[in-house]
Every structure is written in structure tokens, then in C-alpha cells.
Write a protein that holds these residues in place. Structure first.
Motif, short mmCIF file in Angstrom:
data_model
loop_
_atom_site.label_atom_id
_atom_site.label_comp_id
_atom_site.label_asym_id
_atom_site.label_seq_id
_atom_site.Cartn_x
_atom_site.Cartn_y
_atom_site.Cartn_z
N GLU A 125 -11.17 -3.51 -1.40
CA GLU A 125 -10.09 -3.51 -2.41
C GLU A 125 -8.59 -3.41 -2.06
OE1 GLU A 125 -11.28 -3.27 -5.69
OE2 GLU A 125 -13.09 -2.45 -5.19
N VAL A 126 -7.84 -4.71 -2.42
CA VAL A 126 -6.51 -4.55 -1.71
C VAL A 126 -5.35 -4.57 -2.78
CG1 VAL A 126 -7.50 -5.62 0.31
CG2 VAL A 126 -6.68 -7.16 -1.52
N PHE A 127 -4.24 -4.77 -2.13
CA PHE A 127 -3.03 -4.95 -3.21
C PHE A 127 -2.57 -6.13 -2.28
CE2 PHE A 127 1.29 -5.12 -4.21
CZ PHE A 127 1.32 -5.19 -5.64
N ASP A 128 -2.29 -7.13 -2.97
CA ASP A 128 -1.84 -8.72 -2.18
C ASP A 128 -0.51 -8.65 -2.30
OD1 ASP A 128 -1.16 -11.30 -1.46
OD2 ASP A 128 -2.65 -12.47 -2.76
N PHE A 129 0.21 -8.60 -1.14
CA PHE A 129 1.78 -8.52 -1.16
C PHE A 129 2.12 -9.96 -1.22
CE2 PHE A 129 4.07 -4.56 0.11
CZ PHE A 129 3.10 -3.69 -0.13
N PHE A 160 -2.66 -5.09 1.67
CA PHE A 160 -2.83 -3.73 1.89
C PHE A 160 -4.11 -3.16 1.30
CE2 PHE A 160 -2.23 1.03 0.86
CZ PHE A 160 -1.47 1.28 1.83
N ILE A 161 -5.06 -2.35 2.19
CA ILE A 161 -6.35 -2.03 1.87
C ILE A 161 -6.21 -0.82 1.27
CG2 ILE A 161 -8.44 -1.53 2.80
CD1 ILE A 161 -8.15 -3.67 5.03
N LEU A 162 -6.58 -0.94 -0.01
CA LEU A 162 -6.45 0.46 -0.70
C LEU A 162 -7.97 1.22 -0.65
CD1 LEU A 162 -5.34 -1.45 -3.91
CD2 LEU A 162 -4.11 0.39 -2.63
N SER A 163 -9.12 0.64 -0.73
CA SER A 163 -10.33 1.08 -0.50
C SER A 163 -11.30 0.30 -0.05
CB SER A 163 -10.71 1.94 -1.90
OG SER A 163 -11.18 0.88 -2.91
#
Ligand SMILES: Cc1cc2nc3c(=O)[nH]c(=O)nc-3n(C[C@H](O)[C@H](O)[C@H](O)COP(=O)(O)OP(=O)(O)OC[C@H]3O[C@@H](n4cnc5c(N)ncnc54)[C@H](O)[C@@H]3O)c2cc1C
Length: 319
Positions: A125-129, A160-163
Motif C-alpha cells: 500500500e503506497v502513497f504516490d508522490f 511512500f510505503i504505508l503498509s
């Protein structure tokens, strides 16, 4: 490694909302940024960093039925291994004792004693910058291989790796074990394949060979193992160079170039594990650069292999 300068900003991420705020902050200020977990495999340059370090502090492990686990990126990797083996699951026991966070584990596809984290990952699970959106990357999209993924290659600094979502197997460790691990078990009369016992054995072997981060400054293996193509394997045998399939025992190369235990500008080639560099007295990144150059040159001259550095350098490859 106890080297490097100061970062202008450090942003701690505790929740999913925090990452959106961090994204807006660096975008508004047009800042370079760098994702960091525990920093076990990362160091800075002497100039420091003029941007923002985005530090993963998100905690939590959720057990989903059938051996699936969602683990937040800020969890300590080794705590997660303990959590898993305590519950009688196998799949990560050989990765016991690796310093760092769960969020960094997929980045270089951490590995030890014949296991790699990719073997138990379902998705990340990521947030894509790039787009400013949350996303789930399936394992196949992560392009995992030895010390490699999209996170440290084509898409470095983007997600950014969230989980991480894992799938573990309930029960004993199956299959052939890595030579040195099996040897340790035999020598100590251990026949159990309980993942908790195997994890303990791995920790004991590591303790006898690798520096403890809290006692000696290192980033673990400083150099990656060299890989050769299939058609070069016979040549390795002819030259008497030890290897595991196409993986050359690169610690052996360093040792047999006469470098084990030697000091280079305050960095010592560990006398227990030659892939490891220990900072004994150096204070600067430039000392490290000089040390790496000399060590690499000596190995190249003696064996014709070029060494590649494993740890990351803040600000050099990620803007
Ligand atoms: C004594 C010692 C022994 C070691 N043994 C091993 C070993 O056996 N096998 C092995 O594979 N490694 C080993 N390592 C290396 C290290 O433990 C791993 O690389 C670990 O994954 C680093 O975790 P970290 O949280 O400290 O990552 P960091 O050093 O903080 O970051 C590593 C990389 O991941 C990126 N990153 C970190 N967090 C995130 C995130 N949330 N999202 C996106 N990118 C992120 C960073 O930008 C950086 O590129 C060892 C290190 C030491 C010091």
C-alpha cells in the motif's frame, strides 16, 4: 554509519492524513524529499540535505484470516518476525534480526539465509508522490529480484510505503535450508523445523557474525553480492571462486584480495564478514567515498569484478 550532515526538514508520518499533508508541504515549497525508515541502510553526505526527510512512524499489525497480515510501514521488521513466528507461521523466519522497518523491507527486497521478503508479499500500500493518490501495488508490479524492486530503481522516490500485505504459511519450515543455517542446526543438535526455533538460530548466527547497530556503526553488507551469467559459472569453478549458482561469494573476493580486517580512512572491513564496513573513527562521507574506491579497486584488480554499493545516499539519487 554515523556520517553525513543535517536535513533542513524532518516530517514524521504517523497516519495516512500526515502523508497527504507532507505531500502538500513539499509541493508548495518545491522541496526535494527523501523517504526514511530506521536509516539502517542509508546515510547522508557531508553537505546535508536541503529538503525534507519523510519519516515513517505508522504502527499497527492487522491479522486477516488465512495467514494474511497487513503491517504498517513504521513497525520494526524484527518485531514483525517475532510476532509471526510466535503464532506458528513460517515464511520470514530466516529474515530474523534484520534491522529496519517493514516499510523499507520491499525497497531492496531484504534477504538472508536463502529467503527474500518478496516470497511472502502479496501487495504494497503506497502513497504516490507523482499523482498525490493512494494506491495498492500488487506484487507483480513491484518487479522484485535480488536487492531490487521498482522502489529502488525505475520508481525510486515516487511511492511512500504505508503498509505491506503478507501471506504466511501456518506450520513448520519446509524444504532445504541454506547451507550455513543447516550446518549450525546440525552442530547444535537442533532437528526441529518450528519457525520460532529457526528464527532463534538465525539470530544466533547473525549475532556471531554481524555488528550490532547499537554497538558498531555499519549499514550491514556494504557491498552487494556479484552475480554472473549462467555461461560464466564454469569459469568460476575453474578459478576456484566460491559461488551459490550464479551468485559469487563476494565476501570471499574481498577477503582474498587481502582486505579483511584492514582499515581504510577510519572504515574497517569487518574481520567476521568481509562485505561489512564498520565505521571505527571516520567522521565524513568523503572518507567513505575514498575507502570504497580503494576497496573496489583492489577487488577489481585481483579478480576483475566490480563491486556495487548496497546502502542508499540521501539526496544523491532521489530528488
Ligand atoms: C547490521 C545490519 C545488518 C543487515 N543485514 C541485512 C540482511 O541480512 N539483509 C538485507 O537485505 N539487509 C540487511 N541490512 C540492511 C537493512 O537492514 C535493510 O535494508 C532494511 O530494510 C533497512 O530498513 P530501514 O527502515 O532502516 O531503511 P532505511 O535505511 O531508512 O531506508 C532504506 C531505503 O528504503 C527507502 N524507504 C524507507 N522507508 C520507506 C517507505 N516507507 N517508503 C518508501 N521508501 C522507503 C529509503 O528511501 C531508502 O532508499 C542490514 C543492516 C545492518 C545495519
Amino acid at each position: 554509519m554515523q556520517i553525513g550532515g543535517i536535513s533542513k526538514y524532518v516530517i514524521e508520518i504517523h497516519t495516512k492524513d500526515d502523508i497527504v499533508k507532507a505531500f502538500n508541504f513539499v509541493r508548495e515549497k518545491n522541496l526535494p524529499f527523501y523517504f526514511l525508515g530506521a536509516g539502517a541502510n542509508t546515510f547522508g553526505t557531508d553537505e546535508g540535505f536541503s529538503g525534507a526527510i519523510i519519516l515513517n512512524k505508522i504502527l499497527g499489525i492487522t491479522e486477516i484470516p488465512d495467514g494474511e497480515f497487513n503491517v504498517s510501514g513504521g513497525e520494526k521488521w524484527d518485531d514483525f518476525v517475532s510476532f509471526i513466528v510466535e503464532r506458528g507461521y513460517s515464511g520470514v523466519e530466516c529474515l530474523a534480526g534484520i534491522p529496519g522497518t517493514v516499510g523499507a523491507a520491499p525497497v531492496q527486497n531484504i534477504g538472508a539465509y536463502g529467503q527474500e521478503v518478496k516470497d511472502t508479499i502479496l501487495s504494497v500500500e503506497v502513497f504516490d508522490f507523482k499523482t498525490g493518490k493512494f494506491k495498492t501495488l500488487e506484487k507483480a508490479e513491484c518487479d522484485f529480484s535480488y536487492r531490487h524492486s521498482i522502489f529502488n530503481s525505475n520508481e525510486r522516490g515516487r511511492y511512500f510505503i504505508l503498509s505491506v500485505n503478507f501471506k504466511l504459511k501456518k506450520g513448520e519450515v519446509e524444504g532445504e535450508l541454506y547451507n550455513s543455517l543447516q550446518r549450525y542446526l546440525d552442530e547444535n543438535g537442533i532437528s526441529s523445523r518450528d519457525p520460532k526455533i529457526i528464527a532463534e538460530a538465525v539470530r544466533k548466527i547473525r549475532d556471531s557474525k554481524l555488528p550490532k547497530p547499537e554497538e558498531e556503526a555499519s549499514s550491514g553488507s556494504f557491498f552487494k553480492n556479484v552475480y554472473v551469467s549462467e555461461d560464466k559459472v564454469a569459469e568460476l569453478d575453474e578459478r576456484g571462486i566460491p559461488h551459490h549458482g550464479t551468485k559469487v561469494n563476494t565476501g570471499w573476493l574481498i577477503e582474498n584480495a587481502g582486505l579483511k580486517g584492514k582499515d581504510f580512512y577510519g572504515f574497517k572491513v569487518s574481520d567476521k564478514a568481509a562485505l561489512v564496513l564498520i565505521n571505527e573513527s571516520a567522521t565524513s562521507y568523503s572518507d567513505l567515498e575514498k575507502a570504497v574506491e580503494e576497496i573496489s579497486k583492489a577487488v577489481e584488480e585481483k579478480f576483475g569484478f566490480s563491486l556495487e554499493q548496497e546502502p542508499n545516499v540521501i539526496g544523491l539519487e532521489q530528488k
